[in-house]
Design a protein around this motif. Structure first.
Motif, PDB file in Angstrom:
ATOM      1  N   ASN A  31      -4.330  -3.653   9.916  1.00  0.00           N
ATOM      2  CA  ASN A  31      -4.692  -2.505   9.074  1.00  0.00           C
ATOM      3  C   ASN A  31      -5.057  -2.955   7.668  1.00  0.00           C
ATOM      4  O   ASN A  31      -4.377  -3.792   7.069  1.00  0.00           O
ATOM      5  N   PHE A  33      -6.556  -1.034   3.850  1.00  0.00           N
ATOM      6  CA  PHE A  33      -6.711   0.268   3.197  1.00  0.00           C
ATOM      7  C   PHE A  33      -7.342   0.087   1.819  1.00  0.00           C
ATOM      8  O   PHE A  33      -7.099  -0.909   1.144  1.00  0.00           O
ATOM      9  N   TYR A  35      -7.289   2.343  -1.661  1.00  0.00           N
ATOM     10  CA  TYR A  35      -6.785   3.486  -2.393  1.00  0.00           C
ATOM     11  C   TYR A  35      -7.414   3.504  -3.779  1.00  0.00           C
ATOM     12  O   TYR A  35      -7.762   2.466  -4.341  1.00  0.00           O
ATOM     13  N   PHE A  48      -9.700   3.601   5.478  1.00  0.00           N
ATOM     14  CA  PHE A  48      -8.879   2.552   6.056  1.00  0.00           C
ATOM     15  C   PHE A  48      -9.507   2.025   7.338  1.00  0.00           C
ATOM     16  O   PHE A  48     -10.407   2.670   7.912  1.00  0.00           O
ATOM     17  N   TYR A  50      -8.414  -0.104  11.019  1.00  0.00           N
ATOM     18  CA  TYR A  50      -7.325  -0.591  11.862  1.00  0.00           C
ATOM     19  C   TYR A  50      -7.771  -1.709  12.795  1.00  0.00           C
ATOM     20  O   TYR A  50      -7.014  -2.163  13.654  1.00  0.00           O
ATOM     21  N   LEU A  90      -7.098  -0.047  -5.474  1.00  0.00           N
ATOM     22  CA  LEU A  90      -6.069  -0.888  -4.867  1.00  0.00           C
ATOM     23  C   LEU A  90      -6.358  -1.081  -3.386  1.00  0.00           C
ATOM     24  O   LEU A  90      -6.590  -0.121  -2.659  1.00  0.00           O
ATOM     25  N   GLY A  97       0.376  -0.155  13.699  1.00  0.00           N
ATOM     26  CA  GLY A  97       1.434   0.788  14.002  1.00  0.00           C
ATOM     27  C   GLY A  97       2.042   1.371  12.759  1.00  0.00           C
ATOM     28  O   GLY A  97       1.731   0.986  11.640  1.00  0.00           O
ATOM     29  N   GLY A  98       2.930   2.354  12.947  1.00  0.00           N
ATOM     30  CA  GLY A  98       3.637   2.926  11.818  1.00  0.00           C
ATOM     31  C   GLY A  98       4.837   2.066  11.465  1.00  0.00           C
ATOM     32  O   GLY A  98       5.065   1.013  12.023  1.00  0.00           O
ATOM     33  N   GLN A  99       5.601   2.491  10.519  1.00  0.00           N
ATOM     34  CA  GLN A  99       6.837   1.838  10.086  1.00  0.00           C
ATOM     35  C   GLN A  99       6.622   0.480   9.423  1.00  0.00           C
ATOM     36  O   GLN A  99       7.577  -0.207   9.131  1.00  0.00           O
ATOM     37  N   GLU A 100       5.402   0.122   9.191  1.00  0.00           N
ATOM     38  CA  GLU A 100       5.151  -1.168   8.560  1.00  0.00           C
ATOM     39  C   GLU A 100       4.831  -0.968   7.086  1.00  0.00           C
ATOM     40  O   GLU A 100       4.050  -0.098   6.725  1.00  0.00           O
ATOM     41  N   LYS A 101       5.424  -1.790   6.251  1.00  0.00           N
ATOM     42  CA  LYS A 101       5.154  -1.616   4.828  1.00  0.00           C
ATOM     43  C   LYS A 101       3.760  -2.117   4.499  1.00  0.00           C
ATOM     44  O   LYS A 101       3.209  -2.980   5.181  1.00  0.00           O
ATOM     45  N   LEU A 102       3.220  -1.565   3.426  1.00  0.00           N
ATOM     46  CA  LEU A 102       1.928  -2.000   2.926  1.00  0.00           C
ATOM     47  C   LEU A 102       2.126  -3.131   1.924  1.00  0.00           C
ATOM     48  O   LEU A 102       3.044  -3.103   1.120  1.00  0.00           O
ATOM     49  N   PHE A 104       0.146  -4.834  -1.180  1.00  0.00           N
ATOM     50  CA  PHE A 104      -0.922  -4.445  -2.086  1.00  0.00           C
ATOM     51  C   PHE A 104      -1.475  -5.627  -2.869  1.00  0.00           C
ATOM     52  O   PHE A 104      -0.735  -6.561  -3.230  1.00  0.00           O
ATOM     53  N   GLY A 105      -2.769  -5.552  -3.160  1.00  0.00           N
ATOM     54  CA  GLY A 105      -3.361  -6.431  -4.145  1.00  0.00           C
ATOM     55  C   GLY A 105      -3.037  -5.944  -5.547  1.00  0.00           C
ATOM     56  O   GLY A 105      -2.439  -4.878  -5.729  1.00  0.00           O
TER      57      GLY A 105
END
Lengths: 113, 115
Positions: A31, A33, A35, A48, A50, A90, A97-102, A104-105
């Motif tokens: 994934n 993204f 923002y 985003f 995937y 950003l 999947g879900g439950q995964e932290k992002l 970030f740059g």
């Protein structure tokens, strides 16, 4: 540690220019993204992806497009920059999947004059 | 409408004082819940997350958060604030409506720490 690298920290462009913001991650995340961060509005999702060549619109896709030709790279494109696109952009990545932290740059502060 | 609300735009606390940052969400089912912190000039870093189970979750840097289903809240707390905690804090939710991991963020709360 995962590293998400955005190609530019600061960028100044003129109205009407085509702008490319580049993002590269080094942990084989599915994934990715984009923002946009504005004071008082928090972060709003533009697009985003995937998977390679797969993309979905976020909440504010108007005026933007994206490209993901390789798994590690996710580009945000402003086809014709406008002053209301002046913002902090950003990039983030995560495992599928879900439950995964992002992860970030550090962000790209874009000013459109 | 589905939303994430952080009612406080700015908060100022004295170093050593306790801290609570508020977050409320409006979703049909309990979403996955996160708190992120952004230091000046930096990207966002995950402080903690809640998916299920114990409603009090511990995070990094001495932070904790409590999920209260009845209030649709996920407030962030720290017993004693340090000057290095000055930053912007974001509450975020994953609505669980898809499996994409995309997050919806609140407006952010800027924390200022007085010496």
């Amino acid at each position: 540690d995962v590293k998400v690298t955005q190609s530019s920290r600061y960028l100044v462009k003129r109205t009407g220019e085509k702008v490319f913001l580049e993002c590269v991650q080094d942990m084989d995340h599915e994934n990715m993204f984009w923002y946009r961060q504005d004071p008082g509005l928090g972060l709003r999702l533009i697009y985003f992806s995937y998977d390679v060549k797969m993309k979905e619109k976020g909440d504010i896709p108007e005026g933007y497009s994206v490209s993901r030709e390789k798994k590690e790279r996710f580009s945000l494109i402003l086809e014709s920059a406008s002053t209301n696109q002046t913002s902090m952009y950003l990039c983030a990545s995560s495992l599928s999947g879900g439950q995964e932290k992002l992860f970030f740059g550090s962000g790209t502060q874009l000013s459109v004059l | 409408a589905q939303s994430v609300t952080q009612p406080d735009i700015h908060i100022t606390v004295s170093e050593g004082a306790s801290l609570e940052l508020r977050c409320n969400y409006s979703y049909g089912a309990t979403p996955y819940l996160f708190w992120y912190v952004q230091s000046p000039g930096q990207g966002l870093q995950l402080l903690l997350k809640y998916f299920s189970g114990d409603t009090l979750v511990q995070g990094i840097k001495g932070f904790e958060a409590e999920f209260k289903r009845s209030q649709s809240s996920f407030n962030l707390r720290k017993p004693s604030v340090h000057w290095s905690d000055a930053a912007e804090y974001f509450c975020a939710v994953d609505p669980r409506s898809s499996n994409t991991g995309k997050l919806i963020f609140g407006q952010g709360t800027t924390l200022q720490v007085k010496p």
